[in-house]
Design an enzyme around this catalytic site. Structure first.
Site, PDB file in Angstrom:
ATOM      1  NE  ARG A  22      26.837  53.892  18.258  1.00  0.00           N
ATOM      2  CZ  ARG A  22      25.895  52.991  18.040  1.00  0.00           C
ATOM      3  NH1 ARG A  22      26.053  52.070  17.117  1.00  0.00           N
ATOM      4  NH2 ARG A  22      24.786  52.999  18.747  1.00  0.00           N
ATOM      5  CB  SER A 112      24.827  50.089  20.489  1.00  0.00           C
ATOM      6  OG  SER A 112      23.843  49.103  20.414  1.00  0.00           O
ATOM      7  CG  HIS A 113      25.591  46.669  17.911  1.00  0.00           C
ATOM      8  ND1 HIS A 113      24.729  47.734  18.002  1.00  0.00           N
ATOM      9  CD2 HIS A 113      26.066  46.664  16.660  1.00  0.00           C
ATOM     10  CE1 HIS A 113      24.672  48.346  16.827  1.00  0.00           C
ATOM     11  NE2 HIS A 113      25.475  47.718  15.992  1.00  0.00           N
ATOM     12  CG  ASP A 276      23.133  45.575  22.563  1.00  0.00           C
ATOM     13  OD1 ASP A 276      22.384  45.500  23.560  1.00  0.00           O
ATOM     14  OD2 ASP A 276      23.259  46.606  21.876  1.00  0.00           O
ATOM     15  CG  ASP A 278      23.268  49.743  24.375  1.00  0.00           C
ATOM     16  OD1 ASP A 278      23.315  48.701  23.689  1.00  0.00           O
ATOM     17  OD2 ASP A 278      22.596  50.736  24.036  1.00  0.00           O
ATOM     18  CG  ASP A 280      19.831  48.856  22.792  1.00  0.00           C
ATOM     19  OD1 ASP A 280      20.721  48.019  22.549  1.00  0.00           O
ATOM     20  OD2 ASP A 280      19.812  49.988  22.264  1.00  0.00           O
ATOM     21  NE  ARG A 281      21.557  46.370  17.992  1.00  0.00           N
ATOM     22  CZ  ARG A 281      22.008  46.397  16.757  1.00  0.00           C
ATOM     23  NH1 ARG A 281      22.478  45.304  16.203  1.00  0.00           N
ATOM     24  NH2 ARG A 281      21.995  47.514  16.056  1.00  0.00           N
ATOM     25  CB  THR A 343      16.325  51.869   9.810  1.00  0.00           C
ATOM     26  OG1 THR A 343      15.902  50.902   8.863  1.00  0.00           O
ATOM     27  CG2 THR A 343      17.383  51.278  10.718  1.00  0.00           C
ATOM     28  CD  GLU A 362      15.046  49.401  14.522  1.00  0.00           C
ATOM     29  OE1 GLU A 362      15.270  49.901  13.413  1.00  0.00           O
ATOM     30  OE2 GLU A 362      15.717  49.665  15.525  1.00  0.00           O
ATOM     31  CD  GLU A 363      17.042  44.566  10.345  1.00  0.00           C
ATOM     32  OE1 GLU A 363      17.849  43.626  10.434  1.00  0.00           O
ATOM     33  OE2 GLU A 363      17.360  45.769  10.502  1.00  0.00           O
ATOM     34  CB  SER A 364      18.855  45.628  13.707  1.00  0.00           C
ATOM     35  OG  SER A 364      17.951  46.591  14.227  1.00  0.00           O
ATOM     36  CE  LYS A 375      18.227  48.561  19.537  1.00  0.00           C
ATOM     37  NZ  LYS A 375      18.336  49.597  18.492  1.00  0.00           N
TER      38      LYS A 375
HETATM   39  C1  G1P Z   1      21.397  49.749  13.101  1.00  0.00           C
HETATM   40  C2  G1P Z   1      20.165  48.912  12.871  1.00  0.00           C
HETATM   41  C3  G1P Z   1      18.941  49.688  13.281  1.00  0.00           C
HETATM   42  C4  G1P Z   1      19.077  50.133  14.727  1.00  0.00           C
HETATM   43  C5  G1P Z   1      20.373  50.896  14.911  1.00  0.00           C
HETATM   44  C6  G1P Z   1      20.626  51.222  16.373  1.00  0.00           C
HETATM   45  O1  G1P Z   1      21.332  50.923  12.332  1.00  0.00           O
HETATM   46  O2  G1P Z   1      20.072  48.508  11.532  1.00  0.00           O
HETATM   47  O3  G1P Z   1      17.811  48.884  13.102  1.00  0.00           O
HETATM   48  O4  G1P Z   1      18.010  50.934  15.102  1.00  0.00           O
HETATM   49  O5  G1P Z   1      21.479  50.106  14.451  1.00  0.00           O
HETATM   50  O6  G1P Z   1      20.710  50.087  17.160  1.00  0.00           O
HETATM   51  P1  G1P Z   1      22.077  51.073  10.922  1.00  0.00           P
HETATM   52  O7  G1P Z   1      23.530  50.752  11.149  1.00  0.00           O
HETATM   53  O8  G1P Z   1      21.454  50.062  10.019  1.00  0.00           O
HETATM   54  O9  G1P Z   1      21.818  52.485  10.507  1.00  0.00           O
HETATM   55 ZN    ZN Z   2      22.495  48.476  21.811  1.00  0.00          ZN
END
Ligand code: G1P
Ligand code: ZN
Length: 542
Positions: A22, A112-113, A276, A278, A280-281, A343, A362-364, A375
């Site tokens: 990324r 992603s987001h 989000d 893509d 997945d969230r 994570t 995940e909490e995220s 996800k």
């Molecule tokens: C973050 C989230 C993690 C998730 C990842 C990809 O990673 O905290 O739970 O799996 O994005 O979506 P981090 O930036 O904390 O490494």
């Molecule tokens: Zn995503």
């Protein structure tokens, strides 16, 4: 058509993180940058005679990158690439297509987001034949390959027309352009009780889905509005745009504030959700009731059997270590397996493949199951809808009953963004050094029971992952966790995860930040966040 072998030189820093490579979009658009990384992927996994899936979240450069990847796949001898129409595929839909077609993996173009656009972020990630993100050994091999690469192969050809569904040829390779939504929607119909959800909408149930100008728009319109009968216009920001319309497509209360305002307002619909970049969230919200992702996982685990796809019950529930223990309490009550992983979604793959876990979270804002190996935002939203259709109660009532039965794990995550990397590293080092001295200490009236740096041994393949986050646990089951993000593109992001358990029946209705105040103070005091980083308050609170 000729195959060009282009001389190149290794490019520094092409190291995939938690979710692939990324970088800022201009970096990705730099000379040979994308090509080098894609060649490294093909060199590691092998392309000759293979079939891959290709798609992305529609962000800026998605279309151009797709053409480059197709020409490189052809030049590297791939037999066939299945690509979403317009080079679009949500991450879970890509995972499904990889599995459904028994392919050799797939390339997903997304950050992603993270925001998209000429000055924002872009990303490329490889998923394995099981549909899940490449494990560390594979991404490390790709990284090593980028450091020695001297040439890449690309076909000299015109762009493939990706706007029309159907089969075309590119050199000796077949390109199948597919509807990005159809197979995914069909999978959802096998998991959920669409007639029950349709009846709920027909009965006046109202919903708001915010697709945040990102990839879930077409999926949500087709599934929620066309197939389930939600009112037209239920899905807002439904057209994927290269810059996500300037939105930050991260479904949390900070970035999905329009949805939050509506759900907390006087004319709130029954249910709100967002996804989000893509797809997945997910974030879910009831009328006047925000559902934290950790609670969402626990509620879904406790109620999944109400959906046809999970009627036989769950094999187990897995959560990332920083996710609250709410799901564990459900697993204990159900007598099923519970797993605590580092994570990152890739750590769930083995548990899902081995049939040990059915639900993961995940909490995220990530929730999913064994139906794919990513996800899945819309999946979580549909499971909630299925549960609401069966229970015929509000989100708020379901949450309240859940806490009354299992107790409540108050939870919050505080993010401190774009810290100077050296400062963040120094803080983590100092905290790690202090760990052995912590047990027994009393902080903010709470006694520290244990403190460690989370290490994980995969129960399926025995692989070990060290240094996955510092956790400090108190005797009253409160805890905090500190780790540095693996997905940021600017400096270091410190994540502080905070949790406190209330058994109930008293004290279940506090404001989470108030309930967590002593834990927050303890985390700041012990980690000396301000002394090391100069930061006092977090940039994002979820
Ligand atoms: C973050 C989230 C993690 C998730 C990842 C990809 O990673 O905290 O739970 O799996 O994005 O979506 P981090 O930036 O904390 O490494
Ligand atoms: Zn995503």
């Amino acid at each position: 058509m000729t195959i060009h072998t282009v001389a190149t030189a290794p490019i520094a820093g092409q190291k995939p993180g938690t979710s692939g490579l990324r970088k800022k979009t201009p970096v990705f658009m730099g000379r040979h940058y994308l090509e080098n990384f894609v060649q490294s992927i093909f060199d590691v996994v092998g392309a000759d005679g293979k079939t891959f899936v290709l798609g992305g979240d529609g962000r800026y450069f998605n279309d151009r990158a797709a053409q480059v990847i197709l020409r490189m796949a052809a030049a590297n001898g791939a037999a066939r690439v299945i690509v979403g129409q317009g080079a679009i595929l949500s991450t879970p839909a890509a995972s499904h297509l990889i599995r459904l077609n028994k392919t050799d993996g797939g390339i997903i173009m997304s950050a992603s987001h993270n925001p998209g656009g000429p000055e924002e972020d872009f990303g490329v990630k490889f998923n394995m034949p099981n549909g899940g993100p490449a494990p560390e050994a594979v991404t490390e091999a790709m990284f090593q390959r980028t450091t020695t690469l001297t040439e890449y192969r690309i076909l000299d050809a015109q762009d493939v027309d990706l706007s029309v569904v159907g089969r075309v040829h590119l050199g000796g390779m077949v390109v199948d352009v597919v509807d990005p939504v159809a197979d995914y929607a069909a999978l959802m119909e096998t998991l959920f009780d669409f007639p029950a959800i349709r009846a709920m909408f027909a009965g006046g149930f109202r919903m708001r889905m915010d697709s945040m100008c990102a990839v879930t728009g077409p999926y949500a319109v087709e599934i929620l509005e066309n197939r389930l009968g939600a009112a037209k216009g239920t899905v807002t920001h439904a057209t994927p745009l290269p810059d996500f319309g300037g939105m930050h497509p991260d479904p949390n209360p900070t970035w999905a504030h329009e949805l939050m305002a509506e759900m907390m307002g006087p004319d709130a619909p029954d249910f709100g959700a967002a996804s989000d970049g893509d797809g997945d969230r997910n974030m879910v919200v009831g009328r006047g009731a925000y559902v934290s992702p950790s609670d969402s996982l626990a509620v879904l685990a406790a109620n999944a059997h109400l959906a046809p796809g999970y009627a036989r019950g769950l094999a187990g529930v897995a959560r990332s270590m920083p996710t609250s223990a709410a799901a564990d309490r459900v697993a204990d009550a159900l007598g099923i397996g519970k797993y605590e992983t580092p994570t990152g979604w890739k750590f769930f793959g083995n548990l899902l493949d081995a049939g040990r876990a059915t639900l993961c979270g995940e909490e995220s804002f990530g929730t999913g199951s064994d139906h794919v190996r990513e996800k899945d935002g819309l999946w979580a939203i549909l499971l909630w809808l299925n549960i609401l259709a069966v229970r015929k109660e509000s989100v708020a009532a379901i949450l309240r009953q859940h806490w009354a039965r299992f107790g409540r794990n108050y939870y919050s995550r505080h993010d401190f963004e774009a810290i100077e990397t050296a400062k963040a590293d120094a803080m983590m080092t100092a905290l790690r050094e202090a760990l052995p001295s912590l047990p027994g200490q009393v902080v903010e009236g709470m006694t520290i029971a244990a403190a460690d740096d989370f290490a994980y041994t995969d129960p399926v393949d025995g692989s070990v992952s060290l240094k996955q986050g510092v956790r400090v646990m108190f005797t009253d089951s409160s805890r905090f966790v500190l780790r540095l993000s693996g997905t940021g593109t600017e400096g270091a992001t410190l994540r502080v995860y905070l949790e406190r358990y209330a058994a109930g029946p008293e004290g279940l209705d506090l404001d989470p930040q108030e309930a967590l105040a002593p834990v927050i103070r303890a985390a700041h005091g012990l980690a000396r966040i301000t002394a090391f980083t100069g930061r006092v308050t977090p940039d994002v609170v979820t």
